[in-house]
Design a protein around this motif. Structure first.
Motif, PDB file in Angstrom:
ATOM      1  N   LEU A 286       0.810  -1.219   0.000  1.00 36.45           N
ATOM      2  CA  LEU A 286       0.000   0.000   0.000  1.00 36.45           C
ATOM      3  C   LEU A 286       0.846   1.274   0.000  1.00 36.45           C
ATOM      4  N   THR A 287       2.129   1.152  -0.342  1.00 38.21           N
ATOM      5  CA  THR A 287       3.023   2.313  -0.273  1.00 38.21           C
ATOM      6  C   THR A 287       3.041   3.102  -1.584  1.00 38.21           C
ATOM      7  N   THR A 288       1.868   3.353  -2.144  1.00 41.75           N
ATOM      8  CA  THR A 288       1.794   4.101  -3.403  1.00 41.75           C
ATOM      9  C   THR A 288       2.167   5.569  -3.217  1.00 41.75           C
ATOM     10  N   ASP A 289       2.035   6.097  -2.003  1.00 40.87           N
ATOM     11  CA  ASP A 289       2.370   7.501  -1.753  1.00 40.87           C
ATOM     12  C   ASP A 289       3.871   7.773  -1.848  1.00 40.87           C
ATOM     13  N   PHE A 290       4.680   6.711  -1.844  1.00 45.07           N
ATOM     14  CA  PHE A 290       6.131   6.884  -1.931  1.00 45.07           C
ATOM     15  C   PHE A 290       6.604   6.903  -3.384  1.00 45.07           C
ATOM     16  N   ASN A 291       5.738   7.338  -4.276  1.00 44.32           N
ATOM     17  CA  ASN A 291       6.049   7.367  -5.704  1.00 44.32           C
ATOM     18  C   ASN A 291       7.128   8.401  -5.995  1.00 44.32           C
ATOM     19  N   ASP A 292       8.072   8.023  -6.860  1.00 37.82           N
ATOM     20  CA  ASP A 292       9.164   8.934  -7.222  1.00 37.82           C
ATOM     21  C   ASP A 292       8.672  10.207  -7.904  1.00 37.82           C
ATOM     22  N   LYS A 293       7.485  10.148  -8.525  1.00 34.26           N
ATOM     23  CA  LYS A 293       6.975  11.305  -9.253  1.00 34.26           C
ATOM     24  C   LYS A 293       6.615  12.453  -8.307  1.00 34.26           C
ATOM     25  N   LEU A 294       6.437  12.157  -7.022  1.00 33.75           N
ATOM     26  CA  LEU A 294       6.093  13.194  -6.054  1.00 33.75           C
ATOM     27  C   LEU A 294       7.333  13.926  -5.535  1.00 33.75           C
ATOM     28  N   ILE A 295       8.517  13.421  -5.852  1.00 34.18           N
ATOM     29  CA  ILE A 295       9.757  14.014  -5.361  1.00 34.18           C
ATOM     30  C   ILE A 295      10.253  15.063  -6.353  1.00 34.18           C
ATOM     31  N   ASP A 296      10.528  16.243  -5.843  1.00 31.66           N
ATOM     32  CA  ASP A 296      11.018  17.329  -6.695  1.00 31.66           C
ATOM     33  C   ASP A 296      12.186  18.005  -5.982  1.00 31.66           C
ATOM     34  N   PHE A 297      13.410  17.689  -6.431  1.00 29.70           N
ATOM     35  CA  PHE A 297      14.596  18.217  -5.761  1.00 29.70           C
ATOM     36  C   PHE A 297      14.841  19.703  -6.049  1.00 29.70           C
ATOM     37  N   SER A 298      14.003  20.311  -6.887  1.00 28.38           N
ATOM     38  CA  SER A 298      14.108  21.754  -7.104  1.00 28.38           C
ATOM     39  C   SER A 298      13.347  22.541  -6.045  1.00 28.38           C
ATOM     40  N   LYS A 299      12.589  21.846  -5.208  1.00 25.92           N
ATOM     41  CA  LYS A 299      11.794  22.485  -4.165  1.00 25.92           C
ATOM     42  C   LYS A 299      12.537  22.494  -2.829  1.00 25.92           C
ATOM     43  N   GLN A 300      12.190  23.453  -1.984  1.00 27.92           N
ATOM     44  CA  GLN A 300      12.740  23.523  -0.632  1.00 27.92           C
ATOM     45  C   GLN A 300      12.002  22.527   0.269  1.00 27.92           C
ATOM     46  N   PHE A 301      12.636  22.166   1.373  1.00 25.69           N
ATOM     47  CA  PHE A 301      12.033  21.189   2.290  1.00 25.69           C
ATOM     48  C   PHE A 301      10.867  21.782   3.079  1.00 25.69           C
ATOM     49  N   CYS A 302      10.737  23.106   3.082  1.00 22.88           N
ATOM     50  CA  CYS A 302       9.653  23.733   3.849  1.00 22.88           C
ATOM     51  C   CYS A 302       8.275  23.362   3.308  1.00 22.88           C
ATOM     52  N   HIS A 303       8.216  22.960   2.029  1.00 25.36           N
ATOM     53  CA  HIS A 303       6.920  22.650   1.431  1.00 25.36           C
ATOM     54  C   HIS A 303       6.251  21.456   2.105  1.00 25.36           C
ATOM     55  N   ILE A 304       7.055  20.537   2.608  1.00 24.11           N
ATOM     56  CA  ILE A 304       6.464  19.356   3.246  1.00 24.11           C
ATOM     57  C   ILE A 304       5.720  19.752   4.522  1.00 24.11           C
ATOM     58  N   TYR A 305       6.225  20.806   5.219  1.00 23.13           N
ATOM     59  CA  TYR A 305       5.517  21.299   6.405  1.00 23.13           C
ATOM     60  C   TYR A 305       4.194  21.949   6.015  1.00 23.13           C
ATOM     61  N   SER A 306       4.181  22.663   4.904  1.00 22.22           N
ATOM     62  CA  SER A 306       2.962  23.349   4.458  1.00 22.22           C
ATOM     63  C   SER A 306       1.862  22.356   4.120  1.00 22.22           C
ATOM     64  N   VAL A 307       2.210  21.320   3.365  1.00 17.33           N
ATOM     65  CA  VAL A 307       1.182  20.344   2.985  1.00 17.33           C
ATOM     66  C   VAL A 307       0.768  19.497   4.181  1.00 17.33           C
ATOM     67  N   ARG A 308       1.683  19.255   5.112  1.00 21.47           N
ATOM     68  CA  ARG A 308       1.349  18.509   6.338  1.00 21.47           C
ATOM     69  C   ARG A 308       0.343  19.288   7.169  1.00 21.47           C
ATOM     70  N   LEU A 309       0.599  20.590   7.349  1.00 23.71           N
ATOM     71  CA  LEU A 309      -0.297  21.431   8.138  1.00 23.71           C
ATOM     72  C   LEU A 309      -1.657  21.563   7.474  1.00 23.71           C
ATOM     73  N   ALA A 310      -1.678  21.729   6.163  1.00 23.94           N
ATOM     74  CA  ALA A 310      -2.954  21.886   5.456  1.00 23.94           C
ATOM     75  C   ALA A 310      -3.827  20.652   5.594  1.00 23.94           C
ATOM     76  N   GLU A 311      -3.232  19.472   5.470  1.00 19.03           N
ATOM     77  CA  GLU A 311      -4.016  18.235   5.544  1.00 19.03           C
ATOM     78  C   GLU A 311      -4.498  17.946   6.960  1.00 19.03           C
ATOM     79  N   LEU A 312      -3.628  18.131   7.944  1.00 20.26           N
ATOM     80  CA  LEU A 312      -4.002  17.796   9.318  1.00 20.26           C
ATOM     81  C   LEU A 312      -4.844  18.888   9.972  1.00 20.26           C
ATOM     82  N   ARG A 313      -4.765  20.135   9.479  1.00 20.52           N
ATOM     83  CA  ARG A 313      -5.662  21.177   9.996  1.00 20.52           C
ATOM     84  C   ARG A 313      -7.120  20.812   9.689  1.00 20.52           C
TER      85      ARG A 313
END
Length: 459
Positions: A34-61
């Motif tokens: 069931l680990t489909t969320d670990f898809n390589d297509k979701l990884i973007d090394f041109s982005k900063q790591f702060c984005h993961i906090y933004s999407v985490r907060l948006a979903e859990l809020r």
């Protein structure tokens, strides 16, 4: 001898008799990754790591808002930018915890010191008397008033709601907490399949390849050890889940970079890993002939360091990878075996939480339970735990209620049957390092009961 913890199994070694040997068939069960969320297509090394906090907060809020209304009634839920006009008034704020710790590892700090060639000594924890706790949202950060003794209970990366009020000095006085909680169960139906799951971790074949305990483990799984009762018990195992550090449990580093001695040490380390992976391949190939295996990588295995760690490459395991009964898995891993949802890691998230809190009085099992309530497998990532730079979604958010939730490579075995407020029942397991304890954990698929099997050579 390698006694089983309950009386039903008897000893693994027995004297053969003249009776006709019984024949046991190993049951086959459904398996789904069931680990489909670990898809390589979701990884973007041109982005900063702060984005993961933004999407985490948006979903859990979105998860927290209805829980806040249910727990505290109709109360103001404010953004941090709105607190200025509500000083002293009771309200709720939602955000991500940030624990300021000067002792945390920082690549920017290391580069600013000097260009030394020696590696710094790893710290046992990141705590100091100057640690402070903050809550931050997309725009601002506010300091939380927390007793020093309570700081050990909180870590960076946890999304939560806090009831309290803003003080005159700009800090926020806490009255009560609210966390996302465990995901509700999608189905309460009991599994129809029967059988048992065997959990292992920390085989450490680089240093443990000639262990008698490892030979007993292989013979028991393959039905070549013990009397008829022990053999029947072994054939009940329908899946073996190995939670990381199978090659080795400690990473040897070279501190003599650029020197001849350092190059020789690098070559010795590479040879040790190559020999250990060959031994692992032979060990797994023998077991794969008679039982299904799910192999997760670990912190010290020859895979990528960033979570989620990819499965060991088939070229590393040429013999084992030919078997359909063998499945290479990611770390963390989420899957379904015989209608049971199983989720866990090889140990890095819990180990990092212990370093961030310095709480020696809180067991890994307690932290495992808290990550379930925080609804996140790796809350300290990417702060002190390396992960890929996800920007579209945070794949480590727990979206399933697991039946079995485990962490590997702990110092001792611990387990608990956790029951939630919405009829969730989760078997929590700390799987100990096999290389130091000789222990394996067996879970009954139907009842979630536990058996601890000791493959040690002393009684």
């Amino acid at each position: 001898m390698a006694p089983i913890s309950n009386e039903s199994g008897g000893n693994l070694l027995s004297t053969p008799g003249n009776e006709k040997p019984q024949k046991f068939e190993r049951q086959q069960v459904q398996y789904e990754d069931l680990t489909t969320d670990f898809n390589d297509k979701l990884i973007d090394f041109s982005k900063q790591f702060c984005h993961i906090y933004s999407v985490r907060l948006a979903e859990l809020r979105a998860v927290l808002i209805p829980q806040v209304n249910a727990k505290w009634g109709k109360i103001q839920i404010l953004k941090l930018a709105e607190l200025e006009d509500f000083e002293g008034q009771e309200c709720v704020i939602i955000g991500t915890l940030y624990k300021h710790q000067k002792c945390k590892p920082s690549i920017l700090h290391e580069l600013s010191e000097d260009h030394q060639l020696t590696l710094p000594e790893p710290r046992s924890n990141y705590c100091s008397e100057k640690d402070q706790l903050f809550l931050e949202d997309e725009m601002l950060r506010i300091r939380l008033v927390v007793e020093d003794a309570d700081l050990k209970n909180y870590i960076t990366g946890v999304v939560c709601a806090i009831l309290g009020h803003k003080e005159k000095d700009g800090s926020f006085m806490i009255k009560e907490w609210c966390f996302p909680g465990c995901v509700p169960k999608s189905s309460l139906a009991q599994p129809k399949s029967k059988g048992k799951l065997l959990f292992l971790s920390g085989l450490d074949l680089a240093n443990n390849s000639k262990s008698l305990s490892l030979s007993l483990l292989t013979e028991w799984i393959c039905g070549m050890a013990g009397n008829a009762v022990a053999q029947e018990n072994a054939t009940c195992v329908v899946q073996i889940i190995i939670a990381g550090n199978s090659v080795k449990t400690v990473t040897k580093t070279n501190t003599l970079m650029g020197h001849a001695e350092g190059k020789a040490k690098d070559a010795a380390i590479a040879k040790e890993v190559a020999v250990a992976t060959t031994l692992l391949d032979a060990f797994l190939a023998e077991i794969a002939t008679c039982c299904c295996i799910t192999l997760m990588p670990g912190q010290h295995d020859p895979v990528n360091a960033m979570l989620p760690q990819r499965p060991l490459h088939p070229c590393i395991l040429p013999l084992t990878s030919r078997f359909k009964s063998f499945k290479g898995a990611t770390n963390p891993w989420l899957g379904k075996v015989a209608e049971r949802i199983i989720m866990g890691t090889s140990g890095q998230p819990i180990e990092d939480i212990v370093k961030a809190t310095g709480a020696i009085d809180i067991s890994p099992l307690d932290w495992l339970e808290r990550t379930l309530l925080w609804r996140h497998m790796c809350p300290t990532a990417p702060d002190t735990l390396p992960v890929h730079p996800y920007s579209v979604k945070d794949p480590f958010i727990i979206n399933y209620c697991p039946d079995i939730y485990f962490v590997g490579n702990t110092d001792k075995v611990e387990t608990k049957l956790w029951k939630g407020e919405e009829n969730q029942v989760v078997r929590l397991i700390c799987i100990p390092k096999f290389s130091s304890t000789n222990l394996a954990v067996m879970v009954d698929i139907e009842t979630l009961d536990i058996d601890i099997i000791n493959f040690g050579t002393s009684t």
